[in-house]
Motif scaffolding. Structure first.
Motif, mmCIF file in Angstrom:
data_model
loop_
_atom_site.group_PDB
_atom_site.id
_atom_site.type_symbol
_atom_site.label_atom_id
_atom_site.label_comp_id
_atom_site.label_asym_id
_atom_site.label_seq_id
_atom_site.Cartn_x
_atom_site.Cartn_y
_atom_site.Cartn_z
ATOM 1 N N VAL A 111 0.526 32.036 -58.931
ATOM 2 C CA VAL A 111 1.190 33.301 -59.248
ATOM 3 C C VAL A 111 2.245 33.030 -60.313
ATOM 4 C CG1 VAL A 111 0.802 34.293 -56.962
ATOM 5 C CG2 VAL A 111 2.894 33.002 -57.393
ATOM 6 N N ARG A 112 2.533 34.052 -61.101
ATOM 7 C CA ARG A 112 3.549 33.895 -62.144
ATOM 8 C C ARG A 112 4.498 35.079 -62.108
ATOM 9 N NH1 ARG A 112 2.211 37.396 -66.198
ATOM 10 N NH2 ARG A 112 0.034 38.093 -66.227
ATOM 11 N N ILE A 113 5.723 34.791 -62.504
ATOM 12 C CA ILE A 113 6.741 35.829 -62.621
ATOM 13 C C ILE A 113 6.760 36.276 -64.080
ATOM 14 C CG2 ILE A 113 9.202 36.339 -62.421
ATOM 15 C CD1 ILE A 113 9.336 34.028 -60.367
ATOM 16 N N PRO A 114 6.455 37.528 -64.361
ATOM 17 C CA PRO A 114 6.432 37.970 -65.756
ATOM 18 C C PRO A 114 7.820 37.900 -66.384
ATOM 19 C CG PRO A 114 6.224 39.846 -64.271
ATOM 20 C CD PRO A 114 6.128 38.633 -63.419
ATOM 21 N N MET A 115 7.876 37.379 -67.594
ATOM 22 C CA MET A 115 9.151 37.280 -68.309
ATOM 23 C C MET A 115 8.866 37.253 -69.802
ATOM 24 S SD MET A 115 10.089 33.240 -67.631
ATOM 25 C CE MET A 115 9.709 33.329 -65.885
ATOM 26 N N ARG A 116 9.903 37.326 -70.613
ATOM 27 C CA ARG A 116 9.741 37.252 -72.051
ATOM 28 C C ARG A 116 9.046 35.968 -72.461
ATOM 29 N NH1 ARG A 116 15.529 39.147 -74.726
ATOM 30 N NH2 ARG A 116 15.031 41.369 -74.910
ATOM 31 N N SER A 159 -1.125 24.938 -43.689
ATOM 32 C CA SER A 159 -1.316 26.314 -44.142
ATOM 33 C C SER A 159 -2.751 26.769 -43.890
ATOM 34 C CB SER A 159 -0.960 26.456 -45.624
ATOM 35 O OG SER A 159 -1.798 25.642 -46.429
ATOM 36 N N GLY A 160 -3.724 25.901 -44.146
ATOM 37 C CA GLY A 160 -5.118 26.258 -43.890
ATOM 38 C C GLY A 160 -5.391 26.468 -42.418
ATOM 39 N N HIS A 161 -4.855 25.582 -41.574
ATOM 40 C CA HIS A 161 -5.035 25.684 -40.125
ATOM 41 C C HIS A 161 -4.403 26.963 -39.581
ATOM 42 C CE1 HIS A 161 -5.380 24.465 -35.960
ATOM 43 N NE2 HIS A 161 -4.068 24.513 -35.802
ATOM 44 N N SER A 162 -3.336 27.415 -40.247
ATOM 45 C CA SER A 162 -2.613 28.609 -39.782
ATOM 46 C C SER A 162 -3.145 29.895 -40.402
ATOM 47 C CB SER A 162 -1.125 28.456 -40.100
ATOM 48 O OG SER A 162 -0.596 27.272 -39.537
ATOM 49 N N GLY A 163 -4.151 29.790 -41.260
ATOM 50 C CA GLY A 163 -4.734 30.979 -41.870
ATOM 51 C C GLY A 163 -3.878 31.614 -42.945
ATOM 52 N N LEU A 164 -3.001 30.815 -43.566
ATOM 53 C CA LEU A 164 -2.140 31.331 -44.629
ATOM 54 C C LEU A 164 -2.520 30.667 -45.952
ATOM 55 C CD1 LEU A 164 1.353 31.254 -42.865
ATOM 56 C CD2 LEU A 164 -0.047 33.276 -43.344
ATOM 57 N N PRO A 165 -2.770 31.441 -47.000
ATOM 58 C CA PRO A 165 -3.086 30.830 -48.293
ATOM 59 C C PRO A 165 -1.896 30.075 -48.853
ATOM 60 C CG PRO A 165 -2.770 33.195 -48.530
ATOM 61 C CD PRO A 165 -2.759 32.917 -47.061
ATOM 62 N N LEU A 166 -2.178 28.978 -49.535
ATOM 63 C CA LEU A 166 -1.149 28.202 -50.220
ATOM 64 C C LEU A 166 -1.194 28.582 -51.689
ATOM 65 C CD1 LEU A 166 0.999 25.979 -50.162
ATOM 66 C CD2 LEU A 166 -0.840 24.296 -50.458
ATOM 67 N N LEU A 167 -0.115 29.181 -52.173
ATOM 68 C CA LEU A 167 -0.040 29.669 -53.546
ATOM 69 C C LEU A 167 1.011 28.881 -54.311
ATOM 70 C CD1 LEU A 167 -0.089 33.530 -52.861
ATOM 71 C CD2 LEU A 167 -2.043 32.029 -53.357
ATOM 72 N N GLY A 168 0.731 28.590 -55.564
ATOM 73 C CA GLY A 168 1.678 27.876 -56.401
ATOM 74 C C GLY A 168 2.254 28.776 -57.479
ATOM 75 N N SER A 169 3.536 28.632 -57.724
ATOM 76 C CA SER A 169 4.183 29.385 -58.803
ATOM 77 C C SER A 169 4.020 28.599 -60.100
ATOM 78 C CB SER A 169 5.664 29.596 -58.481
ATOM 79 O OG SER A 169 6.319 30.227 -59.553
ATOM 80 N N ALA A 170 3.363 29.224 -61.098
ATOM 81 C CA ALA A 170 3.098 28.514 -62.353
ATOM 82 C C ALA A 170 2.941 29.503 -63.492
ATOM 83 C CB ALA A 170 1.829 27.669 -62.218
ATOM 84 N N LEU A 171 3.433 29.115 -64.662
ATOM 85 C CA LEU A 171 3.280 29.956 -65.853
ATOM 86 C C LEU A 171 1.961 29.604 -66.528
ATOM 87 C CD1 LEU A 171 6.912 29.954 -67.297
ATOM 88 C CD2 LEU A 171 5.709 31.849 -66.214
ATOM 89 N N ARG A 172 0.861 30.036 -65.919
ATOM 90 C CA ARG A 172 -0.474 29.780 -66.471
ATOM 91 C C ARG A 172 -1.148 31.106 -66.782
ATOM 92 N NH1 ARG A 172 -3.397 25.252 -62.800
ATOM 93 N NH2 ARG A 172 -4.331 27.140 -61.941
ATOM 94 N N PRO A 173 -1.975 31.139 -67.813
ATOM 95 C CA PRO A 173 -2.637 32.401 -68.174
ATOM 96 C C PRO A 173 -3.470 32.989 -67.043
ATOM 97 C CG PRO A 173 -2.900 30.769 -69.919
ATOM 98 C CD PRO A 173 -2.310 30.052 -68.758
ATOM 99 N N ASP A 174 -4.048 32.129 -66.188
ATOM 100 C CA ASP A 174 -4.902 32.636 -65.130
ATOM 101 C C ASP A 174 -4.142 32.940 -63.843
ATOM 102 O OD1 ASP A 174 -4.283 29.994 -64.630
ATOM 103 O OD2 ASP A 174 -6.232 29.527 -63.710
ATOM 104 N N ARG A 227 9.511 34.164 -74.970
ATOM 105 C CA ARG A 227 10.394 33.152 -75.547
ATOM 106 C C ARG A 227 11.115 32.326 -74.470
ATOM 107 N NH1 ARG A 227 14.809 37.457 -77.946
ATOM 108 N NH2 ARG A 227 16.064 37.735 -76.054
ATOM 109 N N CYS A 228 11.009 32.749 -73.216
ATOM 110 C CA CYS A 228 11.657 32.035 -72.111
ATOM 111 C C CYS A 228 10.636 31.129 -71.426
ATOM 112 C CB CYS A 228 12.239 33.014 -71.091
ATOM 113 S SG CYS A 228 13.521 34.082 -71.779
ATOM 114 N N GLU A 229 10.970 29.866 -71.277
ATOM 115 C CA GLU A 229 10.027 28.894 -70.736
ATOM 116 C C GLU A 229 9.938 28.928 -69.218
ATOM 117 O OE1 GLU A 229 10.973 25.032 -72.139
ATOM 118 O OE2 GLU A 229 10.473 25.463 -74.229
ATOM 119 N N SER A 230 11.070 29.122 -68.542
ATOM 120 C CA SER A 230 11.055 29.063 -67.088
ATOM 121 C C SER A 230 12.331 29.649 -66.520
ATOM 122 C CB SER A 230 10.912 27.611 -66.612
ATOM 123 O OG SER A 230 12.059 26.854 -66.982
#
Length: 261
Positions: free
Chosen positions: A226-231, A176-191, A233-236
């Motif tokens: 990145v995170r997907i906004p949800m309620r 991904s770095g060699h191809s100039g594309l950012p590597l993003l992770g999906s995570a339910l983190r505040p940041d 009370r829902c964990e994932s």
């Protein structure tokens, strides 16, 4: 003319059962198994490397390429070799394609999976990635076999249309770095960035298992999360559902960018 086999112990029937049940056998033979007339039509349309087609009498088969072995079996034999509880009249074997990743990524949007162990989920994600215009799928260690019959069936033909590769986390980060594309992770983190504000139009997005999410090693390799906004009370979300949201948002951003340009 189809040859006819009536014995369940015929070497071809034994071979097909092993293809259905064993990943190591598939790798050793360089073949995999698909089932159903509809999936066979997709395989023919997209020029999968078919080796053999097994059918029952009356199955409406597509025109097969030259050199493909055609075998007719009675219903009881088909039931003994099909991975489905209710066989759909035909199954086929095909050569495994190359699964090593390319030296460089020429597309814009890719999805990567870590630890997604359910074959149905992996097949569904591949189908969704194809539907929403992704350029390819990466499977990291711990994922279900892409050529498990359940994965093949759940992909609904996307397996023949969309490139998919197996690689390590280190290989993915370097590529991904060699191809100039950012590597993003999906995570339910505040940041983590809201997917609606993150740039998913040109990125490799990584999704983890439903139970554990991405590993700490995977998150450390990402340039952002990145995170997907949800309620609250829902964990994932189920991995396939999360993939659908991220892939759709990436497609929307790509289309908006194209319209502005």
């Amino acid at each position: 003319m189809a040859e006819r086999i009536t014995s369940r112990t015929n070497p071809l029937m034994t071979h097909i059962r092993k293809l259905a049940s064993s990943r190591s056998y598939r790798l050793d033979c360089g073949e995999y198994l698909g089932d159903g007339v509809k999936l066979l039509r997709e395989a023919v349309c997209w020029k999968a490397a078919l080796q053999c087609v097994v059918c029952t009498a009356g199955a409406e088969l597509p025109e097969l390429p030259g050199g493909v072995r055609l075998v007719e079996v009675p219903g009881d034999v088909m039931r003994s070799i099909s991975p489905m509880e209710a066989p759909q009249g035909a199954l086929f074997t095909a050569l495994l394609p190359e699964q090593s990743p390319p030296e460089r990524l020429v597309g814009k949007r890719y999805l990567a999976l870590e630890g997604v162990q359910d074959p149905g989920n992996v097949g569904t994600i591949l189908r969704t990635a194809d539907a929403f215009g992704a350029d390819g799928l990466f499977l990291l260690p711990g994922c279900a076999d892409l050529y498990n019959p359940k994965t093949v069936r759940a992909s609904m033909g996307a397996l023949f249309r969309l490139p998919a590769w197996r690689c390590t986390l280190e290989e993915l980060a370097a590529l991904s770095g060699h191809s100039g594309l950012p590597l993003l992770g999906s995570a339910l983190r505040p940041d983590a960035a809201d997917v609606r504000q993150a740039d998913l139009g040109a990125a490799v997005v990584m999704i983890g298992s439903e139970g554990r999410g991405l590993s700490s090693e995977a998150l450390a390799s990402c340039g952002g999360t990145v995170r997907i906004p949800m309620r609250e009370r829902c964990e994932s979300l189920n991995a396939a559902a999360a993939a659908a949201v991220l892939l759709w948002e990436g497609l929307r951003q790509s289309q908006d960018r194209f319209a502005r340009d």
